[in-house]
Design a protein around this motif. Structure first.
Motif, PDB file in Angstrom:
ATOM      1  N   PHE A 444     -34.389  -8.489  37.641  1.00 57.30           N
ATOM      2  CA  PHE A 444     -34.795  -9.842  38.003  1.00 57.30           C
ATOM      3  C   PHE A 444     -36.307  -9.934  37.851  1.00 57.30           C
ATOM      4  O   PHE A 444     -37.043  -9.074  38.330  1.00 57.30           O
ATOM      5  CB  PHE A 444     -34.387 -10.156  39.439  1.00 57.30           C
ATOM      6  N   ARG A 445     -36.773 -10.971  37.155  1.00 62.92           N
ATOM      7  CA  ARG A 445     -38.199 -11.100  36.891  1.00 62.92           C
ATOM      8  C   ARG A 445     -38.608 -12.569  37.008  1.00 62.92           C
ATOM      9  O   ARG A 445     -37.868 -13.461  36.579  1.00 62.92           O
ATOM     10  CB  ARG A 445     -38.529 -10.572  35.508  1.00 62.92           C
ATOM     11  N   VAL A 446     -39.784 -12.789  37.592  1.00 64.01           N
ATOM     12  CA  VAL A 446     -40.343 -14.135  37.706  1.00 64.01           C
ATOM     13  C   VAL A 446     -41.703 -14.143  37.016  1.00 64.01           C
ATOM     14  O   VAL A 446     -42.583 -13.355  37.370  1.00 64.01           O
ATOM     15  CB  VAL A 446     -40.500 -14.563  39.181  1.00 64.01           C
ATOM     16  N   GLU A 447     -41.874 -15.013  36.028  1.00 63.60           N
ATOM     17  CA  GLU A 447     -43.160 -15.217  35.362  1.00 63.60           C
ATOM     18  C   GLU A 447     -43.644 -16.614  35.737  1.00 63.60           C
ATOM     19  O   GLU A 447     -43.001 -17.606  35.395  1.00 63.60           O
ATOM     20  CB  GLU A 447     -43.014 -15.093  33.852  1.00 63.60           C
ATOM     21  N   SER A 448     -44.765 -16.676  36.457  1.00 65.32           N
ATOM     22  CA  SER A 448     -45.189 -17.978  36.981  1.00 65.32           C
ATOM     23  C   SER A 448     -46.701 -18.013  37.165  1.00 65.32           C
ATOM     24  O   SER A 448     -47.206 -18.034  38.283  1.00 65.32           O
ATOM     25  CB  SER A 448     -44.460 -18.242  38.315  1.00 65.32           C
ATOM     26  N   ARG A 449     -47.409 -18.007  36.056  1.00 68.14           N
ATOM     27  CA  ARG A 449     -48.868 -18.121  36.153  1.00 68.14           C
ATOM     28  C   ARG A 449     -49.249 -19.547  36.550  1.00 68.14           C
ATOM     29  O   ARG A 449     -48.647 -20.513  36.054  1.00 68.14           O
ATOM     30  CB  ARG A 449     -49.516 -17.765  34.821  1.00 68.14           C
ATOM     31  N   PRO A 450     -50.215 -19.686  37.415  1.00 68.19           N
ATOM     32  CA  PRO A 450     -50.627 -21.038  37.835  1.00 68.19           C
ATOM     33  C   PRO A 450     -50.987 -21.914  36.635  1.00 68.19           C
ATOM     34  O   PRO A 450     -51.729 -21.514  35.741  1.00 68.19           O
ATOM     35  CB  PRO A 450     -51.863 -20.770  38.700  1.00 68.19           C
ATOM     36  N   GLY A 451     -50.390 -23.124  36.631  1.00 67.24           N
ATOM     37  CA  GLY A 451     -50.657 -24.072  35.556  1.00 67.24           C
ATOM     38  C   GLY A 451     -49.830 -23.872  34.318  1.00 67.24           C
ATOM     39  O   GLY A 451     -49.954 -24.644  33.352  1.00 67.24           O
TER      40      GLY A 451
END
Length: 471
Positions: A444-451
């Motif tokens: 399980f992986r979350v990629e969530s850079r601001p903007g």
């Protein structure tokens, strides 16, 4: 076939001829009597096959006629030096004999004013054994130095005699800093040193503790967990030596700890979910059913005296009953939606997307494709939680859901164009999804850079037999 020793020209007439013959015959080496002019005067060999030329082509010939020039020159120079200086000269050479390169050692000693004796020993086998031993030693050294296991050799007092490269690198200490120090003084965590010394004392008394686990601290502060075993090996003088072999199990311990924490989180999440269901039932459907009971009771009371009022109470009971029914249906949908069971993951995901307040594009296989129930359930809740986050927190204007099978993996991916910054922290909805997916050996992986929006991706291995995870 037995070959009798060939002895030609070595036994000059003396009063002790029999003794001389016995001594010469007892010597296993080849013997040649050569004049200072380099001409052969006699020889003795156990087998004529050891000669470079036929026996009849030895006596009367010169060393230059029988031997390669460089060997002939060395031999003649050694013989003349032996005669002139009265010393025993030695030299070694290699010579090809019947297609095989053989190694020889010569001892040259004067036996008269104008001649010398050459005793030639064939040490080809000894050279081969030495070379083989050297190769084995080099191989063993290369293996010891390059193996990823930790190796240390200690003496009977526990003092370090040598360590391999893996142990040097793990501890951050060069080998010279280990030598002469008790093994429990270096690298081991302070709290484990007394136990390590006690284990060594037990082993020395003949009561080895078997495999033992110690924690270690490198010079840069990194902590490792290592399983150690010890094997007694004899030293060169027969003294006791101990080879310690260590296996770094830090990664395994980390995984085990993470599994324990994950299971604890799953149990905690299950308890929290149970309490949430109890609260929802109490605050929702249960209150409606209480109202139904009260309205029916009043309707029965007024049925004879005031039929209209009784009808009002019964109508209210019907409304409350319908509301309770809806509450229970919503609650059941949150536990395991019927559409997932009946129509499959594709239809259930599209139903989730249809209820989302932002446009959601769904890419999936046809509804005929089915997967194990535990896999479908985990994939459904990944999509449901991700779309909930899209609605509540992301500020996204659109999202894409992909549910596709690649080889033996079911890949679930939800991407949005929102503000980003999401994290799968412990106790969060995404954190719970991570536990659920990893309980099925998935990733399980979350990629969530601001903007830059958020991308949630789960990969679930499609193994036929799977244990159900808490729902």
């Amino acid at each position: 076939m037995t070959t009798q020793p060939t002895d030609r020209g070595l036994d000059r007439s003396t009063t002790n001829e029999a003794t001389a013959r016995a001594l010469i015959a007892a010597i296993p080496d080849m013997i040649f009597r050569i004049g200072v002019d380099g001409r052969y005067r006699g020889f003795k060999v156990d087998s004529e096959a050891d000669l470079l030329t036929p026996p009849d082509e030895v006596i009367g010939r010169t060393v230059h006629e029988r031997l390669p020039p460089d060997i002939a020159e060395d031999l003649l120079a050694a013989g003349r030096r032996a005669v002139e200086e009265g010393v025993v000269a030695r030299f070694e050479y290699s010579l090809e004999l019947r297609g095989e390169l053989r190694d020889y050692e010569c001892r040259v000693v004067a036996c008269g004013p104008d001649e010398f004796v050459v005793i030639v020993r064939d040490f080809t086998e000894r050279t081969r054994q030495a070379r083989e031993l050297e190769r084995e030693r080099d191989f063993s050294y290369a293996v010891v130095r390059s193996t990823p296991s930790f190796l240390a050799l200690i003496d009977e007092e526990g003092t370090i005699i040598g360590v391999n490269r893996a142990l040097e690198q793990a501890a951050g200490l060069p080998e010279e800093e280990w030598l002469g120090r008790p093994f429990w003084e270096l690298f081991l965590a302070v709290e484990d040193r007394p136990r390590a010394r006690a284990d060594f004392d037990s082993m020395r008394r003949g009561d080895p503790p078997g495999a033992v686990e110690y924690e270690h601290v490198s010079v840069d502060g990194e902590r490792l967990v290592v399983d150690w075993t010890a094997t007694r090996v004899p030293g060169e003088a027969g003294e006791s030596r101990y080879l310690l072999c260590g296996l770094d199990v830090s990664a395994r311990k980390h995984v085990e700890d993470e599994i324990r924490r994950s299971r604890a989180r799953i149990v905690s999440a299950s308890d929290a979910e149970r309490k949430r269901l109890e609260r929802n039932l109490h605050d929702g459907a249960q209150q409606h059913l209480v109202s139904v009971s009260h309205a029916v009771h009043l309707g029965v009371r007024f049925m004879r005296t005031d039929p209209e009022k009784a009808e009002e109470h019964l109508d209210r009971a019907l409304l409350e009953l319908n509301a309770a029914h809806e509450e229970l249906r919503e609650l059941a949908r949150g536990l395991h939606p019927q559409i997932l069971t009946v129509r499959g993951l594709g239809a259930a995901v599209r139903a989730l997307a249809g209820r989302a307040p932002v446009p959601v594009t769904v890419v999936t296989t046809d509804d005929a494709q089915r997967w194990p129930a535990a896999i479908e359930s985990a994939a459904y809740y990944v999509v449901a939680e991700a779309l909930t986050n899209v609605t509540k927190y992301s500020g996204a204007t659109s999202a894409v859901v992909r549910v596709l099978q690649r080889d033996d993996l079911l890949t679930v991916e939800i991407a949005d164009d929102g503000r980003g910054g999401a994290r799968a922290t412990e106790g969060s909805g995404l954190g719970g999804l991570k536990d659920r997916v990893e309980a099925l050996d998935g990733t399980f992986r979350v990629e969530s850079r601001p903007g830059s929006g958020t991308r949630v991706r789960a990969e679930l291995p499609l193994v036929p037999e799977r244990s159900e995870v808490p729902t």
